[in-house]
Motif scaffolding. Structure first.
Motif, mmCIF file in Angstrom:
data_model
loop_
_atom_site.group_PDB
_atom_site.id
_atom_site.type_symbol
_atom_site.label_atom_id
_atom_site.label_comp_id
_atom_site.label_asym_id
_atom_site.label_seq_id
_atom_site.Cartn_x
_atom_site.Cartn_y
_atom_site.Cartn_z
ATOM 1 N N VAL A 299 0.867 -1.181 0.000
ATOM 2 C CA VAL A 299 0.000 0.000 0.000
ATOM 3 C C VAL A 299 0.898 1.224 0.000
ATOM 4 N N ARG A 300 0.928 1.942 -1.141
ATOM 5 C CA ARG A 300 1.859 3.065 -1.312
ATOM 6 C C ARG A 300 1.212 4.418 -1.112
ATOM 7 N N ARG A 301 -0.098 4.483 -1.144
ATOM 8 C CA ARG A 301 -0.782 5.778 -1.038
ATOM 9 C C ARG A 301 -1.731 5.762 0.157
ATOM 10 N N PRO A 302 -1.923 6.904 0.808
ATOM 11 C CA PRO A 302 -2.837 6.949 1.954
ATOM 12 C C PRO A 302 -4.266 6.571 1.536
ATOM 13 N N GLY A 303 -4.959 5.951 2.451
ATOM 14 C CA GLY A 303 -6.361 5.599 2.242
ATOM 15 C C GLY A 303 -7.128 5.824 3.533
ATOM 16 N N LYS A 304 -8.182 5.084 3.716
ATOM 17 C CA LYS A 304 -8.977 5.216 4.931
ATOM 18 C C LYS A 304 -9.572 3.868 5.305
ATOM 19 N N MET A 305 -9.992 3.783 6.556
ATOM 20 C CA MET A 305 -10.661 2.595 7.062
ATOM 21 C C MET A 305 -11.968 3.038 7.704
ATOM 22 N N LEU A 306 -13.072 2.548 7.180
ATOM 23 C CA LEU A 306 -14.395 2.933 7.648
ATOM 24 C C LEU A 306 -14.921 1.893 8.628
ATOM 25 N N ILE A 307 -15.261 2.342 9.836
ATOM 26 C CA ILE A 307 -15.813 1.453 10.857
ATOM 27 C C ILE A 307 -17.326 1.605 10.835
ATOM 28 N N SER A 308 -18.016 0.498 10.681
ATOM 29 C CA SER A 308 -19.482 0.542 10.604
ATOM 30 C C SER A 308 -20.089 -0.378 11.643
ATOM 31 N N ARG A 309 -21.325 -0.052 12.033
ATOM 32 C CA ARG A 309 -22.025 -0.765 13.109
ATOM 33 C C ARG A 309 -23.464 -1.026 12.712
ATOM 34 N N ALA A 310 -23.980 -2.185 13.130
ATOM 35 C CA ALA A 310 -25.385 -2.523 12.900
ATOM 36 C C ALA A 310 -25.939 -3.126 14.180
ATOM 37 N N VAL A 311 -27.200 -2.825 14.473
ATOM 38 C CA VAL A 311 -27.865 -3.340 15.664
ATOM 39 C C VAL A 311 -28.908 -4.357 15.238
ATOM 40 N N ALA A 312 -28.902 -5.528 15.882
ATOM 41 C CA ALA A 312 -29.818 -6.638 15.607
ATOM 42 C C ALA A 312 -29.433 -7.307 14.292
ATOM 43 N N ALA A 313 -29.960 -8.508 14.091
ATOM 44 C CA ALA A 313 -29.551 -9.332 12.949
ATOM 45 C C ALA A 313 -29.875 -8.689 11.616
ATOM 46 N N GLN A 314 -30.993 -7.992 11.521
ATOM 47 C CA GLN A 314 -31.416 -7.399 10.259
ATOM 48 C C GLN A 314 -31.092 -5.914 10.167
ATOM 49 N N GLY A 315 -30.278 -5.420 11.092
ATOM 50 C CA GLY A 315 -29.961 -3.999 11.088
ATOM 51 C C GLY A 315 -29.065 -3.605 9.925
ATOM 52 N N LYS A 316 -29.132 -2.350 9.543
ATOM 53 C CA LYS A 316 -28.317 -1.816 8.455
ATOM 54 C C LYS A 316 -27.006 -1.280 9.025
ATOM 55 N N PHE A 317 -25.902 -1.589 8.359
ATOM 56 C CA PHE A 317 -24.609 -1.084 8.796
ATOM 57 C C PHE A 317 -24.501 0.402 8.500
#
Length: 362
Positions: free
Chosen positions: A68-86
């Protein structure tokens, strides 16, 4: 002339072929790297109270095997319950990698305070992290982890410690009662922990108390005297959903320290008896008493007085058995005896009940 020309032309072609083959050029052109970082596959989650600690290793390679030679990002996502949307809840910078061994460990904390107010105790909260390269190119999210959304109780606001003969007495009032007694799928307790001061090892569990007890008092008898310990209490929620189960720790109570200094003497000996023995030329008195049952017993002291005088200790070192032969008596006198017990740290009990014996004259 024509034959000579053909020979020169063939030689030129051979030279050009040799020149080309000696340059080391690749046989097939390589496609340029798209700089798509590899997915994150070692995400971990640990919940403590209302906070979840997430940790993972930032990728150092792209999907095509290049660094990995160039800066990027890391997105942290969360979902609640089994059918929840991240939903993205945080972002961390993906730094360029200097080499494959340059592994950067990322740790962040996510608060679930608002999530827990609106979720069910049997719900789960899921997390995943997506590494994104230049031009928002990504190989997709990595592994997913889950924590329970079960509620936790408040810790005690204070823990009281007191030394007693058997060890350390721990007292506290639970910080809160279960929000819904008998709630299916969850069970609430309080754990009492102890750790030796300065130790980095796992703490010892002294006791586990069901929630709902108004005031808790226990005695920790598994200590060693003359050492300093710290104690604290942590609420525990045990959850069970379907075939899964686990524990969620609440926040710890304030930690209290105590020096387990033994100031408690052993029990007073009983059953003391004195019997004249010997003969007129070698008078003596034999003493016996009931053995002391204290585990840390060091021995006994023997005291004697003649007539109305003061008690004087007559043994040089501690007596190890419940018996003593007193040969330093004189005929025609009465002697009164008492004994005491001494523990391994020098604490001495009160004197026992007295007993007397008269040594007859010659």
């Amino acid at each position: 002339m024509r034959a000579r020309f053909v020979l020169i032309f063939v030689s030129l072609l051979v030279s050009m072929a040799a020149l080309v083959s000696g340059c080391g050029l690749p046989g097939a052109p390589q496609a340029p790297s798209l700089h798509i970082p590899k997915p994150i596959e070692d995400l971990r989650a640990a919940r403590k109270g209302n906070d979840v600690v997430l940790s993972w290793t930032a990728p150092t390679q792209s999907t095509d095997g290049t660094l990995v030679r160039r800066p990027g990002k890391m997105l942290i996502s969360r979902a609640v319950a089994a059918q929840g949307k991240f939903v993205d809840i945080a972002e961390e910078t993906l730094q360029p990698a200097l080499d494959e061994g340059n592994h950067q460990r990322i740790t962040i904390t996510d608060s679930l305070a608002s999530v827990l107010r609106s979720s069910s105790p049997t719900d789960f909260v899921a997390y995943r992290v997506t590494a994104v390269g230049e031009r928002n190119r990504t190989a997709g999210p990595g592994n997913m982890v889950q924590v329970s959304a079960a509620p936790v109780l408040n810790p005690p606001s204070k823990v009281d410690l007191r030394l007693v003969p058997k060890g350390v007495e721990v007292s506290f009032a639970p910080g809160s009662s279960p929000p819904t007694p008998g709630q299916p799928g969850v069970d609430f307790t309080f754990k009492v922990f102890r750790r030796l001061e300065g130790s980095n090892g796992e703490p010892a569990v002294v006791a586990q108390i069901p929630a709902g007890t108004p005031l808790v008092t226990i005695v920790d008898a598994r200590i060693e005297w003359e050492l300093t310990y710290e104690y604290w209490v942590t609420p525990i929620t045990h959850w069970q959903v379907g075939g899964k189960n686990g524990d969620v720790e609440g926040e710890d109570s304030p930690r209290e320290k105590i020096l387990a200094h033994d100031i408690f003497p052993p029990a007073v000996p009983g059953g003391l008896q004195a019997v004249y023995s010997g003969d007129p030329q070698n008078p003596a008195v034999d003493l016996t008493w009931t053995p002391n049952s204290d585990e840390d017993l060091g021995g006994y002291n023997v005291y004697r007085r003649e007539g109305a005088g003061e008690f004087v200790r007559i043994n040089n070192g501690l007596v190890k058995t419940p018996a003593f032969h007193d040969a330093q008596v004189k005929a025609g006198s009465s002697f009164t005896y008492a004994v005491s017990a001494v523990d391994a740290r020098g604490n001495e009990s009160r004197k026992s009940g007295e007993t007397s014996e008269r040594v007859p004259k010659e």
